[in-house]
Design an enzyme around this catalytic site. Structure first.
Site, PDB file in Angstrom:
ATOM      1  N   ARG A 168       0.736  -1.066  -0.044  1.00 43.16           N
ATOM      2  CA  ARG A 168      -0.033   0.156   0.025  1.00 43.16           C
ATOM      3  C   ARG A 168       0.924   1.185   0.049  1.00 43.16           C
ATOM      4  NH1 ARG A 168      -3.419  -3.470  -0.679  1.00 43.16           N
ATOM      5  NH2 ARG A 168      -5.330  -3.848   0.060  1.00 43.16           N
ATOM      6  N   SER A 242     -10.679  -0.266   2.891  1.00 39.04           N
ATOM      7  CA  SER A 242      -9.584  -0.478   4.372  1.00 39.04           C
ATOM      8  C   SER A 242      -9.273   0.941   4.712  1.00 39.04           C
ATOM      9  CB  SER A 242      -8.366  -1.257   3.987  1.00 39.04           C
ATOM     10  OG  SER A 242      -8.913  -2.777   3.649  1.00 39.04           O
ATOM     11  N   GLU A 337      -5.350   4.746   6.097  1.00 39.77           N
ATOM     12  CA  GLU A 337      -4.687   4.264   4.539  1.00 39.77           C
ATOM     13  C   GLU A 337      -5.161   5.398   3.594  1.00 39.77           C
ATOM     14  OE1 GLU A 337      -3.847   3.065   1.141  1.00 39.77           O
ATOM     15  OE2 GLU A 337      -5.867   2.998   1.602  1.00 39.77           O
TER      16      GLU A 337
HETATM   17  N1  EPU Z   1     -10.838 -10.209  10.504  1.00 36.49           N
HETATM   18  C1  EPU Z   1     -11.516 -10.355  11.542  1.00 36.49           C
HETATM   19  N2  EPU Z   1     -12.522  -9.364  11.810  1.00 36.49           N
HETATM   20  C2  EPU Z   1     -12.813  -8.475  10.754  1.00 36.49           C
HETATM   21  C3  EPU Z   1     -12.050  -8.480   9.550  1.00 36.49           C
HETATM   22  C4  EPU Z   1     -11.112  -9.293   9.439  1.00 36.49           C
HETATM   23  O1  EPU Z   1     -11.524 -11.158  12.555  1.00 36.49           O
HETATM   24  O2  EPU Z   1     -13.551  -7.642  11.150  1.00 36.49           O
HETATM   25  C5  EPU Z   1      -9.694 -11.300  10.269  1.00 36.49           C
HETATM   26  C6  EPU Z   1     -10.333 -12.234   9.555  1.00 36.49           C
HETATM   27  O3  EPU Z   1     -10.836 -13.278   9.613  1.00 36.49           O
HETATM   28  C7  EPU Z   1      -8.799 -12.808   8.761  1.00 36.49           C
HETATM   29  C8  EPU Z   1      -7.847 -11.566   8.693  1.00 36.49           C
HETATM   30  O4  EPU Z   1      -8.633 -10.633   9.890  1.00 36.49           O
HETATM   31  O5  EPU Z   1      -8.429 -14.028   9.691  1.00 36.49           O
HETATM   32  C9  EPU Z   1      -7.674 -10.685   7.573  1.00 36.49           C
HETATM   33  O6  EPU Z   1      -8.919 -10.427   7.070  1.00 36.49           O
HETATM   34  P1  EPU Z   1      -9.306 -10.442   5.366  1.00 36.49           P
HETATM   35  O7  EPU Z   1      -8.950 -11.721   4.591  1.00 36.49           O
HETATM   36  O8  EPU Z   1     -10.581  -9.940   5.002  1.00 36.49           O
HETATM   37  O9  EPU Z   1      -8.221  -9.271   4.628  1.00 36.49           O
HETATM   38  P2  EPU Z   1      -7.821  -7.960   5.512  1.00 36.49           P
HETATM   39  O10 EPU Z   1      -6.232  -7.975   5.976  1.00 36.49           O
HETATM   40  O11 EPU Z   1      -8.741  -7.393   6.444  1.00 36.49           O
HETATM   41  C10 EPU Z   1      -6.631  -7.265   3.168  1.00 36.49           C
HETATM   42  C11 EPU Z   1      -6.608  -5.686   2.268  1.00 36.49           C
HETATM   43  C12 EPU Z   1      -7.949  -5.579   1.752  1.00 36.49           C
HETATM   44  C13 EPU Z   1      -8.001  -6.959   0.659  1.00 36.49           C
HETATM   45  C14 EPU Z   1      -8.164  -8.116   1.498  1.00 36.49           C
HETATM   46  C15 EPU Z   1      -7.999  -9.388   0.531  1.00 36.49           C
HETATM   47  C16 EPU Z   1      -5.589  -4.270   3.800  1.00 36.49           C
HETATM   48  C17 EPU Z   1      -5.329  -2.778   4.492  1.00 36.49           C
HETATM   49  N3  EPU Z   1      -6.697  -4.506   3.063  1.00 36.49           N
HETATM   50  O12 EPU Z   1      -7.827  -7.033   4.119  1.00 36.49           O
HETATM   51  O13 EPU Z   1      -7.901  -4.612   0.880  1.00 36.49           O
HETATM   52  O14 EPU Z   1      -9.284  -6.800   0.069  1.00 36.49           O
HETATM   53  O15 EPU Z   1      -6.985  -8.077   2.242  1.00 36.49           O
HETATM   54  O16 EPU Z   1      -6.711  -9.501   0.223  1.00 36.49           O
HETATM   55  O17 EPU Z   1      -4.352  -4.607   3.230  1.00 36.49           O
HETATM   56  C18 EPU Z   1      -8.553  -2.171   0.534  1.00 36.49           C
HETATM   57  O18 EPU Z   1      -7.462  -2.001   0.641  1.00 36.49           O
HETATM   58  O19 EPU Z   1      -9.471  -1.188   0.504  1.00 36.49           O
HETATM   59  C19 EPU Z   1      -9.021  -3.566   0.745  1.00 36.49           C
HETATM   60  C20 EPU Z   1     -10.286  -3.873   0.843  1.00 36.49           C
END
Ligand code: EPU
Length: 343
Positions: A168, A242, A337
């Site tokens: 990012r 995000s 972000e």
């Molecule tokens: N989780 C929770 N509670 C929540 C959200 C997430 O417990 O409310 C846990 C999930 O269960 C999982 C972990 O956190 O174990 C990661 O969650 P997720 O796979 O949804 O991905 P993320 O790390 O929260 C990132 C990106 C997203 C992207 C997803 C999929 C960032 C800041 N965000 O989210 O990007 O779609 O991975 O690759 O890196 C964006 O940048 O706008 C965006 C949506």
């Protein structure tokens, strides 16, 4: 000098950002050609006005009115170059809608950006935060970027390495206001293996017996289904994706956290261990929170929502409360972000 063609005054920006926070631009112009961009910048400089460059407005918090010239970069263009049996280079104007380009490339049989389906915004904005999702980042396919260098006052081409891409992050974020991206070149492949290894994606395709038969369009459609389950559609629920980056901590800090919080969600990062900010926020009890204006999405705690004409300041106040709680409980500082424009 003459004002830019189609210059408008006192324009509401509210519907031009996906978070829909109310804000007005003193002056506004849509730019569809490189030379008009330079003219608009020169005019603003002559008038002593600051400028704000707008793409799809999907990663922006407007926390006040803009007392200057807002330039919306709407330069169109999709062109194929260097077509071979293996792949082709796709040359894109900054104003092209990113998701439409993903469907176009994947539908034409090209691989490389299908996991980035449904990310809102324009092609010109995509390199700024090195958009990423489901195991793929823009930097994996980006060849070069053409941009107006406001310091050198000339068009420049930045090869991928000069863009200094990281999670990012990019030179465009590190030197804000220096480069205005007008064109992006991506190298796409006809043969590269599809990237199906991210948890939610593995699960989505688990019933497909012959994964080798999947097309890039099948994957784009799968990603769309996965995203729709967790992430709110900005057309219906205003948001900026995000709201925080996933924080990266040292191995030692991670081990300490893990011993206190054995379930902590994390992934190996390039420079340490990446913690899932959504998990941290969720654990602090914020998921689904809402006041009468703004709140936190009920399926993904990383996404802040503008429920009812909340201002940028109200969104930022909520973000600060969340940051304070996470810092208190986990000792981890969350970094916002999207770009904040304070007016
Ligand atoms: N989780 C929770 N509670 C929540 C959200 C997430 O417990 O409310 C846990 C999930 O269960 C999982 C972990 O956190 O174990 C990661 O969650 P997720 O796979 O949804 O991905 P993320 O790390 O929260 C990132 C990106 C997203 C992207 C997803 C999929 C960032 C800041 N965000 O989210 O990007 O779609 O991975 O690759 O890196 C964006 O940048 O706008 C965006 C949506």
């Amino acid at each position: 000098m003459d004002p830019p063609t189609n210059l408008r005054a006192k324009i509401a920006l509210t519907s031009m950002t996906t978070l829909r926070c109310p804000a007005t631009a003193r002056f506004f112009v849509d730019v569809t050609q490189e030379q008009d961009l330079v003219r608009a910048l020169d005019w603003a400089a002559e008038q002593g006005l600051g400028t704000l460059i707008l793409g799809g407005g999907s990663n922006l918090v407007l926390a006040g009115d803009v007392d200057g010239l807002v330039i919306r970069l709407a330069i169109p263009g999709r062109q194929w170059e260097d077509v071979s049996e293996e792949g082709a280079t796709l040359v894109l104007g900054a104003g092209e809608n990113w998701h439409e380009v993903v469907l176009y490339a994947a539908g034409s049989g090209y691989r490389g950006i299908e996991n980035l389906a449904l990310i809102p915004g324009t092609c010109g904005a995509a390199p700024v935060q090195n958009i990423g999702a489901y195991g793929v980042e823009l930097k994996d396919t980006l060849v070069s970027v053409n941009a107006w260098d406001c310091e050198g006052r000339q068009m420049v081409t930045l090869e991928s390495e000069a863009c200094q891409f990281a999670y990012r992050d990019s030179v465009f974020k590190r030197e804000p206001g220096r480069y205005l991206i007008v064109q992006v070149k991506l190298r796409l492949s006809r043969t590269r293996p599809l990237s199906l290894g991210y948890g939610d994606v593995v699960h989505y395709f688990s019933n497909v017996p012959d994964k080798a038969a999947l097309t890039p369009l099948d994957v784009a459609e799968g990603i769309m289904a996965v995203r729709r389950r967790k992430l709110p559609d900005p057309e219906q629920i205003p948001n900026a994706g995000s709201f925080f980056k996933n924080p990266v901590v040292s191995q030692a800090t991670w081990e300490q956290l893990k011993s206190t919080f054995p379930d902590i969600a994390s992934y190996p990062g390039d420079t340490g261990v990446k913690l899932a900010a959504g998990w941290l926020i969720d654990q602090c009890g914020w998921k689904g929170y809402r006041n009468d204006k703004v709140g936190v999405h009920n399926h993904q705690a990383l996404v802040l929502i503008n429920h009812s004409n909340g201002t940028g300041k109200e969104i930022l106040a909520l973000a600060e409360r969340i940051r304070a709680d996470v810092a208190d409980v986990y000792g981890v500082e969350l970094e916002i972000e999207p770009r904040i424009v304070s007016g």
